[in-house]
Design an enzyme around this catalytic site. Sequence first.
Site, PDB file in Angstrom:
ATOM      1  N   CYS A 104      39.992  42.477  31.818  1.00  0.00           N
ATOM      2  CA  CYS A 104      39.843  41.028  31.959  1.00  0.00           C
ATOM      3  C   CYS A 104      40.221  40.342  30.662  1.00  0.00           C
ATOM      4  O   CYS A 104      40.539  40.991  29.674  1.00  0.00           O
ATOM      5  CB  CYS A 104      38.416  40.670  32.359  1.00  0.00           C
ATOM      6  SG  CYS A 104      37.234  41.082  31.082  1.00  0.00           S
ATOM      7  N   CYS A 144      38.309  41.369  27.663  1.00  0.00           N
ATOM      8  CA  CYS A 144      38.687  42.684  27.143  1.00  0.00           C
ATOM      9  C   CYS A 144      39.842  42.538  26.166  1.00  0.00           C
ATOM     10  O   CYS A 144      39.866  43.175  25.108  1.00  0.00           O
ATOM     11  CB  CYS A 144      39.112  43.617  28.264  1.00  0.00           C
ATOM     12  SG  CYS A 144      37.833  43.984  29.445  1.00  0.00           S
ATOM     13  N   ASP A 152      35.161  71.165  43.024  1.00  0.00           N
ATOM     14  CA  ASP A 152      34.841  72.000  41.872  1.00  0.00           C
ATOM     15  C   ASP A 152      33.503  71.512  41.343  1.00  0.00           C
ATOM     16  O   ASP A 152      33.098  70.387  41.610  1.00  0.00           O
ATOM     17  CB  ASP A 152      35.952  71.831  40.827  1.00  0.00           C
ATOM     18  CG  ASP A 152      35.572  72.416  39.497  1.00  0.00           C
ATOM     19  OD1 ASP A 152      35.161  73.590  39.487  1.00  0.00           O
ATOM     20  OD2 ASP A 152      35.668  71.718  38.483  1.00  0.00           O
ATOM     21  N   ASP A 200      38.890  69.502  37.945  1.00  0.00           N
ATOM     22  CA  ASP A 200      39.253  68.961  36.640  1.00  0.00           C
ATOM     23  C   ASP A 200      39.759  70.013  35.676  1.00  0.00           C
ATOM     24  O   ASP A 200      40.398  69.682  34.686  1.00  0.00           O
ATOM     25  CB  ASP A 200      38.056  68.264  36.008  1.00  0.00           C
ATOM     26  CG  ASP A 200      37.066  69.265  35.448  1.00  0.00           C
ATOM     27  OD1 ASP A 200      36.782  70.245  36.170  1.00  0.00           O
ATOM     28  OD2 ASP A 200      36.615  69.092  34.316  1.00  0.00           O
ATOM     29  N   ASP A 227      41.147  75.038  38.001  1.00  0.00           N
ATOM     30  CA  ASP A 227      41.381  74.352  39.282  1.00  0.00           C
ATOM     31  C   ASP A 227      42.846  74.017  39.487  1.00  0.00           C
ATOM     32  O   ASP A 227      43.237  73.617  40.574  1.00  0.00           O
ATOM     33  CB  ASP A 227      40.606  73.027  39.330  1.00  0.00           C
ATOM     34  CG  ASP A 227      39.129  73.222  39.111  1.00  0.00           C
ATOM     35  OD1 ASP A 227      38.596  74.158  39.714  1.00  0.00           O
ATOM     36  OD2 ASP A 227      38.538  72.450  38.348  1.00  0.00           O
TER      37      ASP A 227
END
Lengths: 69, 736
Positions: B51, B54, B455, B635, B639
Amino acid sequence: MAVLVLLVPVSLGLGLLGLAAFLWTLRTRQYDDPEGDAARILSDRWDDRPAPPDPVRDTPPAPDEEKRR
Amino acid sequence: MTPIPTAEGAGSPACPACSPVAPLARRTAARRPADAAPGEDIFLSVPDAHCAACIATLEEGLSRLPAVRTARVNLSLRRVRIRHDGSLTPEALIPVIARLGYRAHPLDAETLSQTGTDPVGRDLLMRLGVAFFAMMNVMLLSVAVWSGASDATRDLFHLISGAIAIPTVAFSGQPFFRSALAGLRRGRIGMDVPISLALVLASGISLYESLNGGRHAYFDAAVMLTFFLLGGRYLDHRTRAAARSAAQELAALEVPRALRLTPAGQETVPVRDLVPGDRIRILPGARIPADGIVEDGESEIDRSLRTGESLPARATPGSVLGAGETNLTGPLTLRVTAAGRDSSLSRIAALVALAEEARGRHASLADRAARAYSPLVHLLAFGAFLVWLQKSGGDLRLAANIAAATLIITCPCALGLAVPAVVTAASGHLFRRGLLVKSATALERLAEVDTVVLDKTGTLTLGTPEPLDLSCHAAEDLQVALALAQGSAHPLAQALARAISRLGHRPAPVTGLTERPGHGIEGRWQGLPVRLGRADWVGAGPAAGTATCLRIGDRPPVTFAFADALRPGAAGLVTALQARGLSLHLVSGDAAPAVADLAARLGIGDWIAGASPEDKAAFVRALGQRGRRVLMLGDGLNDTAALAAAHVSISPASGLDAARAASDVVLTGQDLSPVEDALRIAGQAVRRMRQNFALSALYNILAVPFALAGLATPLLAAVAMSVSSLTVTLNALRLR
């Protein structure tokens, strides 16, 4: 119908004006961050004085940037 | 200079949605500094910026650093570019941004600058602008013709239209001509062949007609066709560019350097230059770049990204380490046994490449539509040409006119917009919810999912341990433990220190803090030796699960037990997925008790523990062979192969770079709940795409008889074309 001689060039000229404006916006990278520009207009940060030129946006970077700082 | 109050967060320095520093920041911050040539711009990705406040917070906060010349946030790309005097490194800026309340990840400027300006996108946009200008002007002239201009006026207007339209088609139509030629050379007739044919034929016939005083000229249709199709092409390019830049950002995140020990000292070398036999130094907090055997030093190793084990393992001389693990406490010297192509990392990368090849064969909806459409259109137009040639007794001009009209009317304006418009709308929605769609066909695949494989470590959990129930410990123990824990970079110690300070305790005055890598930390308190660390080192019995022990003098040791914290939204996601009727499987490389505990907590019936990367991939592939459409959420490096083998995959941004590169969608926030949104929006998007195809088919079915019967006028073509394109776009925008 003689007025066409005037109107057709005028309408084409106006169109070309729009096209030139569009090419200018493209050249000055105004489509790089549409979301950010939309948000920036809300900020009052540069209300009192203009923002310094942005070397990132205004490529190529000016060589005298060192001095201005 | 106050940030302007916004709906999201009035007065707060950062938006509330911008969560504080996550484990990812810790992990990325731990990387070795990347070389930044003096004055070279630094790019950081700031996924939480969203925004006006920010922008102000980040730019002002960064500009306060004396070394920073300018900082500019690009909100569309969630990226900040920092121009500085050459003394800054991305790693030095991450804590600064963390203090401002944002997570930041370093990006490799070199990889980015190749795509940063996006010349292809700008080129398309320019052609689009030219086509738009031409369309507007030709349309103005055409209105006069449609409303009854005749004779010399009509011919004049046709000729002016032609003078605008022919250069425009020649310029703006180039992307189609080029891709049609490229397709023809390889013997394939894609969507671009009928498009190019229609453009060329329409312009040519119209020019001939205008010069000979004919009644119908299709210049307006040709230009409009160019504009609408370029619009679709541009949207398509934007989504693809976003996907590609996401992939490149991910590649840029990996900092592939190692510290090699030579007789002369240390040198920093790219990881690919390592050869077996090299000795490398691994600092605490660094990722291990190659497989090897520890020669010197003691430490603890976080294997969670590679194997899914949540418990740190001990590393002493002789231990075998693998690439992708993280060194936690002490510096290590490693003799490289396998690097580059032979390392365990690359073996997994090979598995990934294999799986991705299989997935690349997925034919998208648009491909299938084009395959059915192209031959049909050519046959229709050619058939019309032959029939009219025969019927009119060899009137070439009439037959060619009708064939051109057929091609124009059936031309896939709406078809060209049907998918890009929906994908753009859906990707935009998902981006706002914190999901980055990397693959163009990910939405279609996501919509077909019926099985979800999850996972554990780092995906359903945050991968950061949290101490369990500290209130049962004596205040004195806690204060001593806090003093000791604050002196260590070990994740358990840091989590403990955070949790104890949250309870309001102050550290006890402990002196002479020394860290014993691989064991723990010790010091003196009121004349007594105090130790915090591994159970065996402190002198306590072995603990069940993750734990650290404290011993004050000769008092009995105190054990702090840890559990991995659930990721926010994990429980909600599991419930929501089950409510959707998807079958869930939890597959983890961690030990059975931890997995069973989590499965029970979340209510997942089907779980597997101790799975190797190959096991995971095989599990996913087996499900696929049984006809299941698997969504894999993971992650870690372990995996990665499974992520690539799955029908579609999602990984959190805190995951390993390789995992994010292998998955189709990246979750930029911590919360898991957007995954459910992704499934819902993907389902909607595919429904919209099908509706769009049906709509454009309907328009064709209505308009083609007119064209074949020779009743098509330029007005009819213009109306059919713009109405169908508009409905298709509006239908795409209905996505919520």
